[in-house]
Design a protein around this motif. Structure first.
Motif, PDB file in Angstrom:
ATOM      1  N   UNK A  84      56.116  39.452  45.254  1.00 54.48           N
ATOM      2  CA  UNK A  84      57.278  40.406  45.350  1.00 54.48           C
ATOM      3  C   UNK A  84      57.612  41.265  44.004  1.00 54.48           C
ATOM      4  N   UNK A  85      57.144  40.542  42.721  1.00 56.43           N
ATOM      5  CA  UNK A  85      57.480  41.251  41.513  1.00 56.43           C
ATOM      6  C   UNK A  85      56.513  42.428  41.501  1.00 56.43           C
ATOM      7  N   UNK A  86      55.330  42.170  42.113  1.00 50.54           N
ATOM      8  CA  UNK A  86      54.248  43.325  41.787  1.00 50.54           C
ATOM      9  C   UNK A  86      54.636  44.251  42.735  1.00 50.54           C
ATOM     10  N   UNK A  87      55.036  43.901  44.047  1.00 49.51           N
ATOM     11  CA  UNK A  87      55.549  44.880  44.905  1.00 49.51           C
ATOM     12  C   UNK A  87      56.869  45.814  44.224  1.00 49.51           C
ATOM     13  N   UNK A  88      57.518  45.175  43.500  1.00 51.31           N
ATOM     14  CA  UNK A  88      58.873  46.071  42.795  1.00 51.31           C
ATOM     15  C   UNK A  88      58.096  46.782  42.004  1.00 51.31           C
ATOM     16  N   UNK A  89      57.136  46.357  41.075  1.00 55.60           N
ATOM     17  CA  UNK A  89      56.678  47.318  40.042  1.00 55.60           C
ATOM     18  C   UNK A  89      56.126  48.597  40.628  1.00 55.60           C
ATOM     19  N   UNK A  90      55.506  48.347  42.023  1.00 62.15           N
ATOM     20  CA  UNK A  90      54.677  49.446  42.457  1.00 62.15           C
ATOM     21  C   UNK A  90      55.636  50.654  43.234  1.00 62.15           C
TER      22      UNK A  90
END
Lengths: 269, 274, 291
Positions: free
Chosen positions: A192-198
């Protein structure tokens, strides 16, 4: 007065016919012109079916009022204020109902989804536990069950949001925090953090935390490569980006992975 | 024979007199004052201590006031001015001059739209002041960085005002068509408000009917969808996300419907006996 | 466009039916009306209440569409906007925008008719002067009395110097002084070559100014003739029409019976007498002939 026989030029059918001819012309004109305008100018609405479905789910007349075009934002705000009043009284079912009503009336603002999820995940477990006797009296397992239940409610809400509106970095960040803090699901939180960064304008800390969580999952090599690719993108004078911290993490991982000095990451600054 | 071509000057003259008559009406002043009062009164929301999102609530509230009161003003004012002119027979004197009936209608329409523009601008300016004041206060209270899409965006506010003006212009044109067909003012106002509700709710009806499975209902819904403009389209996304292209499309859409309704109104009025 | 051989107003078999409710009922307000108003004359369109005078005027002005027949103003069909360019119209019991001053109102109508600049200004002052409203010109029309409303109505009708002036009941509710002033104004208009059409049911006021009159009843034309020829009907039977010897013998006969020579007054056949006779005759014919 003179009477004119039925069926004559001045009979009642002529009168009724002329009135209906006027209405028919107006209806035909509006329909034809409207068809051209709608087809030429306005993009197709893609979520009308979903809109209809959500209307049927929403409680109360407030939803109907809320669908009145520009008034729905206002109606959603007013429902949120009502929810807030219920929040102050720790009205659990009322708060949950009104949160769902608000996002049904106006799914557009991310604010309602995020804060609704927060209330479900963080505030309502406390209410339930205190209602069952308090933190001292309720066993740890029972508290855990309550927190997991509420966290799943919150995550379901955020998932629904993605079906009705574009995701934002803030919504993914919120999901990540709930997965991490309430469910203890590090892998899900990392994703989820990666999706947020993207997302557009994704926050730097989300990328940084993703790297940190990869480390916690013992995926050290992956974490090292991630942080090395991230560091050049971080503005050096931005406190939120915290480039020095990321560089420190990179060096820790180099020691952990026994990276030879010749192959060590070059910051170039 | 001297020809008398269609004249925008005459339209402007009639519009100017209509505007002067409108601003003298208690209805206009009353609605504007009450609407301003609502917008100013929304500052009471600070008691809830929302912090930065309070600005969204203030903007939404103000937006709703402009939309609601604007619709009431448009529908009732146009009906009053149109039927007042016919019933007092001032229309008789005017139409006995070398004036086209379309000039008369367009003049009345432009006069009402001028009132609507002033109303929207006035309320948006009031809302801007309230938002600016509240944002300044929030920054002082410690909300140094307001989250994206929550702060006061004057650009979005005035784009919303423009969309209100376009929507109310379409409403005025539709109301003019209704007034030309109706025989009484009350009937025209009732039909006008009904049409307003249809325009706002039709995007919901489209969604429901498309799932109904009945082709007859789907056709009815399609016909209604074509006849009535979708007012739902004229609302800005929360957080003020708008594009120039999107606003331009909506403006063309609104102008198209207004022109269509006015064209039909002129045709109907040509056959109306004064 | 004006003058020449074309009449100011020409009606040919003009008919107007109004729908009454949804049943098969129509009210025929004007029935096959044909008449001409020549340029430069003062024409009276007379009739009792509900005879179709105002409807005829509205048909002439293009405010209503005829059910049959034609109407032209200076040879131009009444349905065209151009037909009204040379027409000044004073409606019955006129109403105007109350918030405008008298000057603003007349100026507004002058601009509507195409006047502008210095010409507009001078023309406005001129017609306000004719109407006796110069002093009240800056007051709002809403403060005007009935007579003043009538006069400002006249001013707006004349501001663009039309060739045809139509006055619908111009003296209704006006005091005798006002009526006399109106009559003077009509004579002045005629002297300047204008054509004037007056509708009225107050015949005494009208007969002094009209050249020709038409009498309507129930939408039908009963009579159209010169006023002078109508008045002559009674002249033959008045004492003034007798020669000197017959007048002297009449005076002696009256004196012998103790009567004053002025006791005999011819019952003049005034216009109203003619009017009443014609209308009654029409109604009795309609009543006896109706199914």
């Amino acid at each position: 007065m003179r009477r004119w026989p039925l069926g004559s030029r001045f009979g009642c059918f002529a009168i009724v016919k002329s009135r209906w001819r006027l209405f028919a012309t107006v209806v035909a004109g509006l329909a034809l012109g409207g068809a051209i305008l709608t087809g030429l100018v306005v993009p197709q609405q893609t979520n009308r079916e979903e809109s209809g479905a959500r209307l049927r789910e929403s409680p109360g007349a407030g939803a109907l009022f809320g669908w009145l075009g520009g008034f729905r934002a206002l109606a959603a705000d007013l429902l949120w204020l009502r929810m807030y009043a219920g929040w102050e009284r720790r009205d659990l079912p009322g708060t949950q109902t009104l949160i769902r009503a608000v996002v049904a009336v106006d799914p557009r603002p991310a604010y309602f989804w995020i804060n609704g999820a927060r209330i479900l995940a963080y505030d309502q477990p406390v209410w339930r536990i205190e209602a069952e006797g308090g933190f001292e009296a309720v066993p740890t397992e029972r508290r855990r069950v309550i927190e997991v239940e509420q966290a799943r409610l919150a995550l379901r809400l955020l998932e629904e949001a993605r079906g009705l509106r574009a995701s934002t970095a803030a919504m993914w960040t919120e999901q990540a925090n709930i997965e991490l803090n309430k469910l203890g699901d590090i892998a899900a939180a990392a994703a989820s953090f990666r999706r947020a960064w993207e997302q557009p304008a994704g926050p730097y800390y989300a990328a940084r935390i993703y790297g940190e969580l990869l480390r916690r999952l013992d995926r050290h090599r992956e974490a090292y490569e991630w942080l090395c690719s991230l560091y050049p993108k971080l503005p050096p004078d931005d406190e939120a980006a915290d480039a020095p911290l990321v560089l420190a993490r990179i060096r820790e991982l180099e020691r952990m992975l026994a990276v030879p000095p010749a192959a060590a990451f070059r910051s170039g600054r | 024979m001297t020809t008398v071509p269609f004249s925008l000057t005459r339209v402007g003259l009639i519009a100017a007199v209509t505007l002067r008559e409108a601003v003298r009406q208690k209805l206009v002043a009353g609605l504007a004052l009450i609407a301003c009062g609502f917008v100013l009164g929304v500052r009471a929301l600070r008691d809830f201590n929302f912090g930065a999102p309070e600005l969204k609530f203030i903007a939404d509230f103000g937006d709703g006031v402009i939309a609601g009161f604007g619709a009431v003003l448009t529908i009732v004012l146009l009906a009053q001015l149109f039927f007042g002119e016919l019933e007092s027979r001032t229309a008789l004197t005017l139409l006995a001059k070398p004036v086209w009936r379309s000039e008369f209608l367009l003049g009345k329409f432009c006069g009402v739209v001028a009132v609507v523009v002033v109303f929207c601008v006035l309320l948006t300016a009031t809302l801007s002041v309230v938002l600016w004041q509240r944002e300044s206060a929030l920054r002082v209270e410690g909300f140094a960085t307001l989250p994206a899409g929550v702060g006061f965006d004057p650009g979005a506010l005035w784009v919303a005002a423009w969309l209100h003006i376009v929507r109310l212009t379409v409403l005025a044109a539709g109301m003019m068509l209704v007034a030309c067909i109706a025989q009484t003012q009350l009937y025209a106002i009732i039909v006008g408000f009904s049409g307003f509700v249809v325009c706002h709710l039709q995007h919901v009806a489209q969604g429901v009917y498309s799932r109904a499975g009945s082709s007859a209902m789907a056709w009815v819904a399609t016909l209604i969808g074509w006849m009535f403009p979708d007012f739902h389209l004229f609302t800005l996304e929360a957080g003020g996300a708008w594009t120039f292209e999107g606003v331009a499309r909506l403006t063309v859409y609104g102008a198209g419907y207004a022109a269509l309704a006015l064209g039909l109104a002129v045709w109907v009025f040509r056959h109306r006996e004064i | 466009m004006t003058g020449g051989t074309k009449p100011a107003v020409e009606l040919r078999a003009l008919t107007k039916d109004f729908v009454v409710g949804l049943k098969d009922l129509r009210l025929r307000a004007v029935d096959q009306l044909s008449l001409r108003v020549e340029c430069g004359e003062v024409f009276g369109l007379l009739g009792p209440n509900g005879s179709g005078k105002s409807t005829t005027i509205k048909l002439v002005l293009g405010l209503l569409r005829p059910s049959a027949g034609e109407s032209e103003i200076f040879g131009v069909s009444s349905s065209r906007v151009e037909a009204r360019a040379q027409v000044g119209y004073l409606p019955e019991s006129p109403n105007f925008q109350r918030f405008l001053s008298g000057r603003e109102l007349v100026s507004f109508y002058g601009r509507i008719c195409g006047l502008a600049g210095v010409r507009l200004k001078s023309r406005v002052e001129q017609v306000l002067g004719w109407a006796g409203l110069t002093e009240a010109a800056d007051r709002r029309v809403g403060t005007y009395s009935k007579g003043m409303l009538q006069r400002v109505g006249l001013a707006q009708a004349l501001v663009h110097d039309p060739q045809l002036v139509i006055l619908d009941e111009p003296t209704a509710g006006v005091d005798p002084l006002g009526a006399a002033a109106m009559a003077d104004l009509i004579r002045q208009l005629k002297a300047r070559g204008k054509t004037v059409v007056i509708t009225s049911h107050l015949l005494a006021q009208v007969e002094d100014v009209c050249d020709r009159v038409a009498i309507l009843d129930r939408g039908r034309l009963l009579l159209c003739a010169e006023v002078a020829s109508l008045g002559n009907r009674a002249v033959a039977s008045s004492p003034e029409s007798l020669d000197e010897n017959d007048r002297a013998e009449l005076a002696r006969w009256l004196s012998a019976r103790g009567k004053s020579p002025g006791a005999v007054v011819a019952a003049q056949s005034r216009l109203d007498r003619i009017f009443i006779d014609e209308v009654r005759k029409n109604r009795s014919d309609s009543g006896s002939g109706s199914a």
